[in-house]
Design a protein around this motif. Structure first.
Motif, PDB file in Angstrom:
ATOM      1  N   ILE A 127       4.619  14.560  -8.184  1.00 36.92           N
ATOM      2  CA  ILE A 127       4.556  13.165  -7.773  1.00 36.92           C
ATOM      3  C   ILE A 127       5.524  12.967  -6.623  1.00 36.92           C
ATOM      4  N   PHE A 186       5.985   2.740 -11.816  1.00 34.79           N
ATOM      5  CA  PHE A 186       5.055   3.766 -11.349  1.00 34.79           C
ATOM      6  C   PHE A 186       3.638   3.258 -11.558  1.00 34.79           C
ATOM      7  N   ASP A 187       2.935   2.990 -10.462  1.00 28.91           N
ATOM      8  CA  ASP A 187       1.566   2.490 -10.525  1.00 28.91           C
ATOM      9  C   ASP A 187       0.618   3.671 -10.736  1.00 28.91           C
ATOM     10  N   TRP A 240       7.543   8.484  -2.766  1.00 24.48           N
ATOM     11  CA  TRP A 240       7.060   7.163  -2.368  1.00 24.48           C
ATOM     12  C   TRP A 240       6.202   6.500  -3.450  1.00 24.48           C
ATOM     13  N   GLU A 241       5.717   7.283  -4.420  1.00 26.31           N
ATOM     14  CA  GLU A 241       4.883   6.737  -5.492  1.00 26.31           C
ATOM     15  C   GLU A 241       5.717   6.069  -6.587  1.00 26.31           C
ATOM     16  N   LYS A 301      -2.553   3.864  -8.183  1.00 31.19           N
ATOM     17  CA  LYS A 301      -2.242   4.226  -6.805  1.00 31.19           C
ATOM     18  C   LYS A 301      -1.614   5.607  -6.673  1.00 31.19           C
ATOM     19  N   SER A 302      -1.380   6.277  -7.778  1.00 30.32           N
ATOM     20  CA  SER A 302      -0.714   7.577  -7.741  1.00 30.32           C
ATOM     21  C   SER A 302      -1.678   8.687  -7.333  1.00 30.32           C
ATOM     22  N   SER A 303      -1.098   9.856  -7.062  1.00 28.65           N
ATOM     23  CA  SER A 303      -1.893  11.012  -6.651  1.00 28.65           C
ATOM     24  C   SER A 303      -2.251  11.914  -7.831  1.00 28.65           C
ATOM     25  N   LYS A 314      -4.890  10.126 -15.127  1.00 32.76           N
ATOM     26  CA  LYS A 314      -4.763   8.676 -14.936  1.00 32.76           C
ATOM     27  C   LYS A 314      -5.423   7.934 -16.100  1.00 32.76           C
TER      28      LYS A 314
END
Length: 137
Positions: free
Chosen positions: A10, A41-42, A13-14, A45-47, A53
């Motif tokens: 992660i 921590f959204d 910026w996340e 919108k995370s990677s 998710k």
């Protein structure tokens, strides 16, 4: 960068980190120094991969809001750096726990011998109880 596993990381910026004042005891230090950390921590919108998710969003954890944001507050230490490290570790553990794949449960049946033993013990118990009754002449 927060490393979750060999394949998943992660980016900084996340994760949103805010320093806030700690609650509770501590004297003057509590009133003037922002040592507690508020981590947000959204998930959407995370990677993270979609599978992870979805698992995180389905968690029945009080730290996951209805908007899909993980909120962790860390104030156990007296320094901001230690609280930041603790909050990141807790986020890491939460994500790792959601990544664990549950083993499929196969329903089991009792063996024939165990069923017979169970019924035999019940009949023996019934005989014992019937012998306790008043004798009727």
């Amino acid at each position: 960068m927060l490393v979750i596993s060999n394949a998943i990381t992660i980016a900084d910026w996340e994760i949103e980190l805010n320093a806030i004042r700690s609650a509770g005891n501590g004297g003057q230090n509590v009133n003037k120094v922002a040592t507690a950390i508020h981590l947000r921590f959204d998930i959407e919108k995370s990677s993270l991969p979609r599978v992870h998710k979805d698992k995180l969003l389905k968690l029945s954890d009080s730290r996951v809001t209805s908007e899909g944001v993980i909120v962790i507050k860390s104030q156990e230490f007296r320094t901001q750096l230690k609280n930041k490290k603790a909050a990141l570790e807790r986020l890491q553990e939460l994500i790792r726990s959601a990544m664990v794949v549950q083993k499929a449960r196969r329903p089991s049946k009792p063996t024939k011998a165990s069923q017979i033993r169970r019924v035999d013990s019940k009949t023996k118990r019934g005989v014992t109880k019937s012998l306790r009754k008043k004798v009727d002449f």
